[in-house]
Design a protein around this motif. Structure first.
Motif, PDB file in Angstrom:
ATOM      1  N   ILE A  44      37.872  71.826 -39.888  1.00 42.08           N
ATOM      2  CA  ILE A  44      37.221  72.405 -41.077  1.00 42.08           C
ATOM      3  C   ILE A  44      35.624  72.009 -40.967  1.00 42.08           C
ATOM      4  CG2 ILE A  44      36.930  72.282 -43.480  1.00 42.08           C
ATOM      5  CD1 ILE A  44      40.101  72.089 -43.716  1.00 42.08           C
ATOM      6  N   SER A  45      35.590  70.823 -40.970  1.00 42.32           N
ATOM      7  CA  SER A  45      34.021  70.452 -40.712  1.00 42.32           C
ATOM      8  C   SER A  45      33.329  70.893 -39.682  1.00 42.32           C
ATOM      9  CB  SER A  45      34.165  68.701 -40.868  1.00 42.32           C
ATOM     10  OG  SER A  45      34.840  68.281 -41.942  1.00 42.32           O
ATOM     11  N   ALA A  46      33.901  71.048 -38.451  1.00 46.45           N
ATOM     12  CA  ALA A  46      33.099  71.401 -37.373  1.00 46.45           C
ATOM     13  C   ALA A  46      32.823  72.750 -37.564  1.00 46.45           C
ATOM     14  CB  ALA A  46      34.420  71.220 -36.101  1.00 46.45           C
ATOM     15  N   LYS A  50      28.810  74.120 -37.792  1.00 47.60           N
ATOM     16  CA  LYS A  50      28.241  75.286 -37.043  1.00 47.60           C
ATOM     17  C   LYS A  50      27.625  76.384 -37.995  1.00 47.60           C
ATOM     18  CE  LYS A  50      31.529  75.128 -33.133  1.00 47.60           C
ATOM     19  NZ  LYS A  50      32.842  75.784 -32.960  1.00 47.60           N
ATOM     20  N   ASP A  51      28.202  76.654 -38.969  1.00 53.27           N
ATOM     21  CA  ASP A  51      27.562  77.809 -40.031  1.00 53.27           C
ATOM     22  C   ASP A  51      26.397  77.072 -40.889  1.00 53.27           C
ATOM     23  OD1 ASP A  51      29.768  79.656 -39.361  1.00 53.27           O
ATOM     24  OD2 ASP A  51      30.968  78.712 -40.773  1.00 53.27           O
ATOM     25  N   LEU A  52      26.626  75.947 -41.190  1.00 55.02           N
ATOM     26  CA  LEU A  52      25.526  75.468 -42.135  1.00 55.02           C
ATOM     27  C   LEU A  52      24.962  74.127 -41.814  1.00 55.02           C
ATOM     28  CD1 LEU A  52      27.739  76.694 -45.447  1.00 55.02           C
ATOM     29  CD2 LEU A  52      25.096  77.310 -45.296  1.00 55.02           C
ATOM     30  N   ASN A  53      25.355  73.827 -40.910  1.00 51.64           N
ATOM     31  CA  ASN A  53      24.928  72.358 -40.289  1.00 51.64           C
ATOM     32  C   ASN A  53      25.036  71.137 -41.395  1.00 51.64           C
ATOM     33  OD1 ASN A  53      23.489  70.759 -38.494  1.00 51.64           O
ATOM     34  ND2 ASN A  53      21.624  70.579 -39.672  1.00 51.64           N
ATOM     35  N   LYS A  54      26.272  71.455 -41.991  1.00 50.00           N
ATOM     36  CA  LYS A  54      26.626  70.297 -43.121  1.00 50.00           C
ATOM     37  C   LYS A  54      27.237  69.328 -42.136  1.00 50.00           C
ATOM     38  CE  LYS A  54      27.408  73.141 -47.009  1.00 50.00           C
ATOM     39  NZ  LYS A  54      28.495  73.506 -48.066  1.00 50.00           N
ATOM     40  N   SER A  55      27.004  67.930 -42.484  1.00 47.65           N
ATOM     41  CA  SER A  55      27.664  67.082 -41.649  1.00 47.65           C
ATOM     42  C   SER A  55      29.043  66.869 -42.319  1.00 47.65           C
ATOM     43  CB  SER A  55      27.236  65.663 -42.118  1.00 47.65           C
ATOM     44  OG  SER A  55      27.360  65.197 -43.638  1.00 47.65           O
ATOM     45  N   GLU A  56      29.830  65.969 -41.650  1.00 50.94           N
ATOM     46  CA  GLU A  56      31.392  65.911 -41.787  1.00 50.94           C
ATOM     47  C   GLU A  56      31.536  65.542 -43.082  1.00 50.94           C
ATOM     48  OE1 GLU A  56      34.222  64.616 -39.024  1.00 50.94           O
ATOM     49  OE2 GLU A  56      35.769  64.485 -40.472  1.00 50.94           O
ATOM     50  N   VAL A  57      30.635  64.366 -43.516  1.00 44.16           N
ATOM     51  CA  VAL A  57      30.753  63.739 -44.822  1.00 44.16           C
ATOM     52  C   VAL A  57      30.508  64.538 -45.836  1.00 44.16           C
ATOM     53  CG1 VAL A  57      29.970  61.763 -46.182  1.00 44.16           C
ATOM     54  CG2 VAL A  57      30.364  61.368 -43.791  1.00 44.16           C
ATOM     55  N   THR A  59      30.722  67.914 -45.665  1.00 42.16           N
ATOM     56  CA  THR A  59      31.494  68.739 -46.158  1.00 42.16           C
ATOM     57  C   THR A  59      32.650  68.051 -47.094  1.00 42.16           C
ATOM     58  OG1 THR A  59      31.351  70.166 -44.261  1.00 42.16           O
ATOM     59  CG2 THR A  59      33.425  70.306 -44.842  1.00 42.16           C
ATOM     60  N   GLN A  60      33.175  66.985 -46.732  1.00 45.19           N
ATOM     61  CA  GLN A  60      33.976  66.306 -47.446  1.00 45.19           C
ATOM     62  C   GLN A  60      33.692  66.162 -48.857  1.00 45.19           C
ATOM     63  OE1 GLN A  60      36.852  63.243 -46.311  1.00 45.19           O
ATOM     64  NE2 GLN A  60      36.483  63.676 -44.195  1.00 45.19           N
ATOM     65  N   LEU A  61      32.417  65.585 -49.144  1.00 43.35           N
ATOM     66  CA  LEU A  61      31.947  65.350 -50.533  1.00 43.35           C
ATOM     67  C   LEU A  61      31.867  66.778 -51.221  1.00 43.35           C
ATOM     68  CD1 LEU A  61      31.022  62.962 -51.723  1.00 43.35           C
ATOM     69  CD2 LEU A  61      28.706  63.100 -50.794  1.00 43.35           C
ATOM     70  N   TYR A  62      31.063  67.615 -50.571  1.00 39.70           N
ATOM     71  CA  TYR A  62      31.054  68.812 -51.345  1.00 39.70           C
ATOM     72  C   TYR A  62      31.676  70.103 -51.475  1.00 39.70           C
ATOM     73  CZ  TYR A  62      26.302  66.691 -51.840  1.00 39.70           C
ATOM     74  OH  TYR A  62      25.054  65.610 -52.024  1.00 39.70           O
TER      75      TYR A  62
END
Ligand SMILES: NC(=O)c1ccc[n+]([C@@H]2O[C@H](COP(=O)([O-])OP(=O)(O)OC[C@H]3O[C@@H](n4cnc5c(N)ncnc54)[C@H](O)[C@@H]3O)[C@@H](O)[C@H]2O)c1
Ligand SMILES: CCCCCCC=O
Length: 810
Positions: A44-46, A50-57, A59-62
């Motif tokens: 999911i995070s990967a 790729k889509d929004l340059n969000k970090s794995e942390v 993505t989890q946080l938000y």
């Protein structure tokens, strides 16, 4: 058939099998989703990276953390949400069963947006599953990688017939919109929102529109600007400003503009370093179309900070714009990017005017240390959500409905709101075919007399106990006869029969009217349950009275080897307890209450204040069975006395219930003695005069000190924080359970348990709630020779332990 048609047809067919309706099936599906987020977090995070340059942390946080929270809530509360909800009745429906039954709507279309692709697509799905629907899931095509992962993963975890994923862009969504749905849940911009509503209108399909718009942020000069600007910067630049509830622009007085700019700059540096471009926590604009759209908005405005950009990387630095005019390009539409315009206003009045000139926003933010400013902002504006002194966080509070108003959307979701939003709340009234006479008041020929009766029956909404219901039914039968015969009996509001509305709420004179909800809100003890399937026994109290499922419930079992000895627990001072008075005892339907005058007061005992007496009552068993509520090392005692006191200056439990020690309950356990306890005789005799619910009598010349030892002999006790032991189980009680027991003979015990009847008419026996989990609470034991100085310290300690553990103290 198109792919979209097939998916809808499959979902409809699966819905028609009825399997989505079973609560077990819903919970299983929700648990499968839980598993998806545990097992596939990195996939999911990967994709989101790729889509929004969000970090794995990030993505989890938000995104996924909130979903996991929503899943937990739905799984834990689903049975309660899905259960029929009894409602208040009027006199005409008193003998009927009246309730709301939440039902699935059918097949729901969920259209997601790209900015928080998991949060805004899966969160409505959780509601749809919880409510028992089928759902067609259409992720945003703009988030290419995430849409693919959803398409691949969801069918591996949840029922793919009931919850198919349909990918694609505008043509595919339009094809879906040509199908018939039972609800459409759309998240995205307002322009498309209107198209969705138009398409839905063709089938009269209800819609939830989670839209966006410009969310204003007013910063008052009277506030800590460093903190305010840090929170605004976080709200604005998280996800590169692509957040539906990001503060769109700042309104402030010109005198603080420079400081605001400096503080926002400081926060940008603190969060994203001197070079946000290389900072892993700073995102990217979703695509070049949006990049160009945002960059175009800069035209005509002065950049005060940031402004750097790189199209090939979809990078726009966190940017602040100063002295922005209302006519500026950046103020004409929702920014949805990392530009933060600052507009000058002369003060609060102008800020409110400015906000009210625009469309109603999805969120409105106000930063001020002055409550008057905050109050005026809430009172004089409207928005989907309102936050004072923070940004975004209301999205994560599942107990708040999330949604817009006006141009920012319609409908709401999160937590139970999602369930309700995607359910049909069906009104149910189940009548029997008898009592037809009562109905004659509505049948022609219409007469003024029938109208008089109709007014009486319709305009009176009452809470009656069992006896009251019986009495009322008797009167209704008489009325029926009277009305049927159309004799000339004049309509009287006052009849000889005195209806005293009584109900569980009344069974506690200190309880508030708010607890008098509905006739069907009858709770009962376990001993009553088998005879009346509409009453709720202790295991089911929490379904109707949520506090009964709380973490500080009473009674408890006290394990004597585990109590904490505390020398800050001094003796009590009783005031008035030796006075001789007349007291009234009343059968309250679940127990008998002996009213005490407020002049009886209580201090000391490490209680955080002064307390006034309200009443005392007993809990007993029956036929030789023990009946105490508290147990010591697992042992239940024959009977227990509770003396209820309310903290000053509260006047009722309703007022005291938000105070962890709003009520002081003194409890005494009884032990069987070979001889009678002579002081109990007048009480026992009085119970014989209040056999039935609602009846009362006076006990003359009563002295409380006759039945309990004097305060100087009551230095040894247990103390813990808990709740009332009957619904609503308010968690507002400082419990004191004395070591010293009181004597009662078996003859007296038998006499007590055989005197009264419940509101149902059954013998009033076994009137105790089973012990409740301690849930990490500490039970303290007093130690003789204590010093008063430690009292406040002790309470602060108890409060902070509870606060830290449960966050329950208001
Ligand atoms: N209120 C909320 O919870 C919330 C959450 C996220 C985003 N938003 C708002 O969404 C907007 C950003 O999202 P967006 O609209 O760019 O997302 P988007 O482009 O992903 O569009 C949303 C959905 O609408 C579909 N769609 C687009 N054009 C369509 C058309 N002509 N006909 C039918 N379907 C169409 C897309 O396929 C997509 O699934 C912002 O305004 C933001 O504030 C609101
Ligand atoms: C942390 C806030 C998430 C908001 C997601 C919905 C709007 O875009």
């Amino acid at each position: 058939m198109s792919r979209e048609q097939q998916a809808v047809a499959r979902a409809r067919k699966a819905f028609e099998t009825g399997r989505s309706k079973s609560v077990e099936h819903r919970i299983r599906q929700l648990k499968n989703l839980q598993r998806l987020f545990t097992e596939k977090q990195s996939v999911i995070s990967a994709a989101v990276k790729k889509d929004l340059n969000k970090s794995e942390v990030g993505t989890q946080l938000y995104e996924t953390l909130g979903l996991e929270g929503e899943l937990n809530t739905a799984i834990n509360h689903l049975k309660e949400w899905a259960a029929p909800r009894p409602v208040e009745k009027n006199l005409l429906t008193i003998s009927d069963t009246v309730y709301i039954k939440p039902e699935p709507l059918g097949v729901v279309l969920i259209i997601g947006a790209w900015n928080y692709p998991w949060a805004v697509t899966i969160q409505p799905l959780i509601g749809a599953i919880a409510a028992g629907n089928a759902a067609v899931i259409k992720p945003s095509e703009v988030c290419v990688h995430t849409a693919k992962v959803m398409e691949d993963l969801l069918p591996l975890y949840i029922d793919k017939e009931l919850y198919p994923v349909v990918t694609g862009g505008v043509p595919e969504t339009q094809e879906l919109l040509r199908q018939r749905f039972d609800h459409i849940f759309y998240t995205g911009n307002s322009v498309v929102g209107k198209l969705i509503m138009e398409a839905a209108a063709k089938n009269l399909t209800p819609v939830t529109l989670e839209l966006g718009g410009k969310s204003p942020c007013y910063i008052d000069k009277n506030c800590d600007l460093t903190i305010a600007c840090r929170r605004v910067a976080w709200g604005k630049y998280t996800n590169c400003g692509q957040t539906c509830i990001a503060p769109d622009y700042i309104l402030c007085e010109p005198s603080i503009q420079d400081r605001v700019i400096e503080e926002v700059k400081k926060a940008i540096k603190e969060f994203y370093t001197d070079n946000p471009k290389t900072c892993p926590d700073y995102g990217r604009i979703i695509n070049q179309r949006h990049f160009k759209r945002i960059m175009n908005m800069l035209e005509g405005s002065t950049v005060a900070a940031g402004g750097d950009n790189e199209e090939s990387d979809c990078y726009i630095a966190p940017t602040v714009l100063r002295d922005v005019k209302p006519e500026a390009k950046v103020m004409q539409e929702e920014i949805f990017g990392p530009l933060l315009p600052i507009l000058s206003v002369s003060g609060l009045d102008e800020a409110i005017k400015f906000i009210n000139k625009g469309e109603k926003p999805l969120a409105l933010y106000c930063f001020s240390s002055d409550n008057k400013v905050i109050n005026r902002m809430t009172d004089e504006t409207s928005s989907g959500g309102f936050l004072a002194n923070d940004c975004l966080v209301h999205f994560s509070v599942g107990s708040l409905p999330f949604g817009g108003v006006g141009n920012s959307g319609m409908g709401c979701y999160h937590g139970k709101y999602s369930f309700d939003q995607l359910s049909h709340l069906r009104s149910c009234l189940i009548k029997k075919l008898n009592m037809e006479g009562v109905n004659s008041m509505r049948y022609p020929p219409h007469t003024p007399k029938k109208l008089g009766w109709a007014r009486f029956f319709i305009l009176n909404s009452v809470d009656l106990g069992w006896v009251g219901r019986m009495a009322l039914l008797a009167v209704m039968a008489v009325v029926a006869a009277v009305v049927l015969q159309t004799t000339s009996v004049p309509f009287k509001e006052k009849s000889n029969v005195h209806f005293k509305p009584f109900h569980q709420g009344d069974s506690e004179p200190i309880r508030s009217a708010s607890h008098r909800t509905a006739v069907s809100a009858q709770w009962c003890y376990q001993s009553q349950y088998s005879c009346d399937d509409t009453c709720r026994d202790p295991i089911r109290w929490a379904a109707q009275f949520p506090s009964c499922g709380g973490l500080r419930q009473s009674p408890i079992n006290i394990v004597s080897t585990k109590v904490h000895v505390n020398s800050a627990l001094p003796p009590f001072n009783f005031i008035g307890h030796t006075n001789t008075i007349n007291i009234t005892v009343e059968n309250k339907g679940h127990s008998a209450h002996f009213a005490l005058p407020q002049s009886f007061r209580l201090t000391g005992g490490a209680l955080p204040g002064h307390y006034r007496a309200a009443q005392f009552h007993f809990h007993w068993g029956g036929n030789g069975r023990p009946g105490s509520e508290h147990t010591i090392d697992g042992e239940q005692f024959p009977m227990e006395l509770h003396i209820v006191h309310i903290k000053e200056p509260y006047g009722s439990l309703a007022e005291a219930e938000h105070d962890m020690a709003g009520i002081a309950l003194l409890a005494f356990l009884f032990e069987e003695s070979s001889d009678d306890n002579p002081h109990l005789d007048s009480l026992i005799a009085s119970l014989g005069r209040v056999k039935n619910n609602g009846s009362s009598t006076v006990i003359p010349n009563f002295r409380l000190s006759d039945i309990i030892p004097s305060d100087k002999d009551l230095f040894s006790y247990y103390r813990y924080v808990g709740s009332m032991t009957t619904p609503g189980c308010e968690q507002a009680v400082a419990w004191t359970l004395f070591h010293r027991t009181l004597p009662i003979s078996s003859r007296q015990l038998d006499a007590i348990t055989q005197q009264c009847r419940f509101w149902t008419g059954q013998p009033m026996t076994d009137i105790f709630r089973p012990t409740q989990p301690l849930d990490g609470r500490v039970v303290y034991r007093s130690k003789a020779g204590a010093a008063l100085g430690g009292v406040m310290h002790w309470w602060v300690g108890v409060s902070s332990v509870l606060l830290g553990r449960t966050g329950l103290i208001h």
